[in-house]
Scaffold this motif. Structure first.
Motif, mmCIF file in Angstrom:
data_model
loop_
_atom_site.group_PDB
_atom_site.id
_atom_site.type_symbol
_atom_site.label_atom_id
_atom_site.label_comp_id
_atom_site.label_asym_id
_atom_site.label_seq_id
_atom_site.Cartn_x
_atom_site.Cartn_y
_atom_site.Cartn_z
ATOM 1 N N LEU A 181 34.822 44.630 53.631
ATOM 2 C CA LEU A 181 35.377 43.740 52.515
ATOM 3 C C LEU A 181 36.947 43.718 52.917
ATOM 4 N N THR A 182 37.395 44.942 53.411
ATOM 5 C CA THR A 182 38.664 44.965 53.834
ATOM 6 C C THR A 182 39.151 44.128 55.051
ATOM 7 N N GLU A 183 38.150 44.193 55.914
ATOM 8 C CA GLU A 183 38.422 43.429 57.376
ATOM 9 C C GLU A 183 38.468 41.886 56.871
ATOM 10 N N ASN A 184 37.357 41.626 56.352
ATOM 11 C CA ASN A 184 37.082 40.228 55.839
ATOM 12 C C ASN A 184 38.166 39.597 54.886
ATOM 13 N N SER A 185 38.738 40.511 53.861
ATOM 14 C CA SER A 185 39.748 39.960 53.024
ATOM 15 C C SER A 185 41.121 39.802 53.899
ATOM 16 N N ALA A 186 41.208 40.826 54.852
ATOM 17 C CA ALA A 186 42.305 40.843 55.696
ATOM 18 C C ALA A 186 42.457 39.393 56.326
ATOM 19 N N GLN A 222 41.089 41.969 44.920
ATOM 20 C CA GLN A 222 40.421 42.595 46.127
ATOM 21 C C GLN A 222 40.035 43.930 45.655
ATOM 22 N N ALA A 223 40.564 44.713 44.602
ATOM 23 C CA ALA A 223 39.989 45.889 44.257
ATOM 24 C C ALA A 223 38.897 45.738 43.312
ATOM 25 N N MET A 224 38.798 44.380 42.533
ATOM 26 C CA MET A 224 37.744 44.089 41.731
ATOM 27 C C MET A 224 36.647 43.807 42.647
ATOM 28 N N GLY A 225 36.724 43.321 43.685
ATOM 29 C CA GLY A 225 35.688 42.855 44.652
ATOM 30 C C GLY A 225 35.232 44.269 45.516
ATOM 31 N N PHE A 226 36.120 45.228 45.864
ATOM 32 C CA PHE A 226 35.458 46.431 46.348
ATOM 33 C C PHE A 226 34.635 47.147 45.498
ATOM 34 N N LEU A 227 35.039 47.341 44.243
ATOM 35 C CA LEU A 227 34.241 48.306 43.243
ATOM 36 C C LEU A 227 33.297 47.179 42.439
ATOM 37 N N THR A 259 37.898 46.142 33.355
ATOM 38 C CA THR A 259 37.702 47.421 33.892
ATOM 39 C C THR A 259 38.794 48.118 34.798
ATOM 40 N N ILE A 260 39.231 47.183 35.591
ATOM 41 C CA ILE A 260 40.514 47.796 36.744
ATOM 42 C C ILE A 260 41.613 48.012 35.513
ATOM 43 N N ARG A 261 42.016 47.095 34.594
ATOM 44 C CA ARG A 261 43.022 47.416 33.742
ATOM 45 C C ARG A 261 43.045 48.728 33.050
ATOM 46 N N GLU A 262 41.502 49.028 32.432
ATOM 47 C CA GLU A 262 41.274 50.223 31.692
ATOM 48 C C GLU A 262 41.479 51.562 32.635
ATOM 49 N N LEU A 263 41.313 51.255 33.932
ATOM 50 C CA LEU A 263 41.294 52.478 34.760
ATOM 51 C C LEU A 263 42.810 52.773 35.018
ATOM 52 N N GLU A 264 43.795 51.491 35.040
ATOM 53 C CA GLU A 264 45.276 51.602 35.323
ATOM 54 C C GLU A 264 45.526 52.403 33.769
ATOM 55 N N LYS A 265 45.419 51.798 32.840
ATOM 56 C CA LYS A 265 45.919 52.261 31.743
ATOM 57 C C LYS A 265 45.462 53.824 31.307
ATOM 58 N N VAL A 305 47.325 47.545 44.365
ATOM 59 C CA VAL A 305 46.739 49.018 44.349
ATOM 60 C C VAL A 305 46.448 49.549 45.715
ATOM 61 N N LYS A 306 46.508 50.702 46.197
ATOM 62 C CA LYS A 306 46.178 51.260 47.601
ATOM 63 C C LYS A 306 44.723 51.301 47.792
ATOM 64 N N LYS A 307 44.537 51.051 48.967
ATOM 65 C CA LYS A 307 43.097 51.156 49.432
ATOM 66 C C LYS A 307 42.418 52.474 49.060
ATOM 67 N N SER A 308 43.359 53.452 49.541
ATOM 68 C CA SER A 308 43.003 55.093 49.513
ATOM 69 C C SER A 308 42.835 55.275 48.032
ATOM 70 N N GLU A 309 43.687 54.466 46.977
ATOM 71 C CA GLU A 309 43.348 54.790 45.558
ATOM 72 C C GLU A 309 41.990 54.494 44.985
ATOM 73 N N VAL A 310 41.586 53.208 45.693
ATOM 74 C CA VAL A 310 40.152 53.011 45.409
ATOM 75 C C VAL A 310 39.093 53.746 45.906
ATOM 76 N N GLU A 311 39.357 54.350 47.174
ATOM 77 C CA GLU A 311 38.373 55.267 47.771
ATOM 78 C C GLU A 311 38.421 56.672 46.999
ATOM 79 N N GLU A 312 39.584 57.134 46.648
ATOM 80 C CA GLU A 312 39.777 58.447 45.903
ATOM 81 C C GLU A 312 39.015 58.326 44.411
#
Length: 96
Positions: A27-32, A47-52, A58-64, A79-86
């Motif tokens: 997804l990262t390669e395609n979205s890039a 993009q984070a929504m697409g990855f997850l 949901t993303i807003r709740e995670l951020e909050k 957001v950082k891609k590494s944050e999504v993976e973490e």
């Protein structure tokens, strides 16, 4: 017999994690290729929504909750891609 089930479960979890990492990479390669250029490791909230595979709420709740760090410039959220993976790694379910 129980040890065999635990090993099979661990193998399954590892395969799922590997598959998720593979999907994120693709997804990262395609979205890039398809999206506006990104700075370093940063991706948009969309993009984070697409990855997850989740919705904006949901993303807003995670951020909050502080579970997903982000940067805001104007009305755009990044957001950082590494944050999504973490986030994925922190939420691995372990069977007993």
């Amino acid at each position: 017999m129980e040890t065999k089930n635990i090993n099979e479960s661990n193998d399954f979890q590892q395969r799922v994690l590997d598959e998720l990492k593979s999907i994120i990479t693709k997804l990262t390669e395609n979205s890039a290729k398809e999206s506006k250029p990104q700075i370093g490791d940063w991706i948009s909230r969309q993009q984070a929504m697409g990855f997850l595979g989740c919705k904006n709420t949901t993303i807003r709740e995670l951020e909050k909750k502080g579970e997903l760090n982000f940067s805001k410039i104007g009305r755009k959220i990044f957001v950082k891609k590494s944050e999504v993976e973490e986030l994925l790694n922190r939420n691995i379910l372990k069977t007993s």
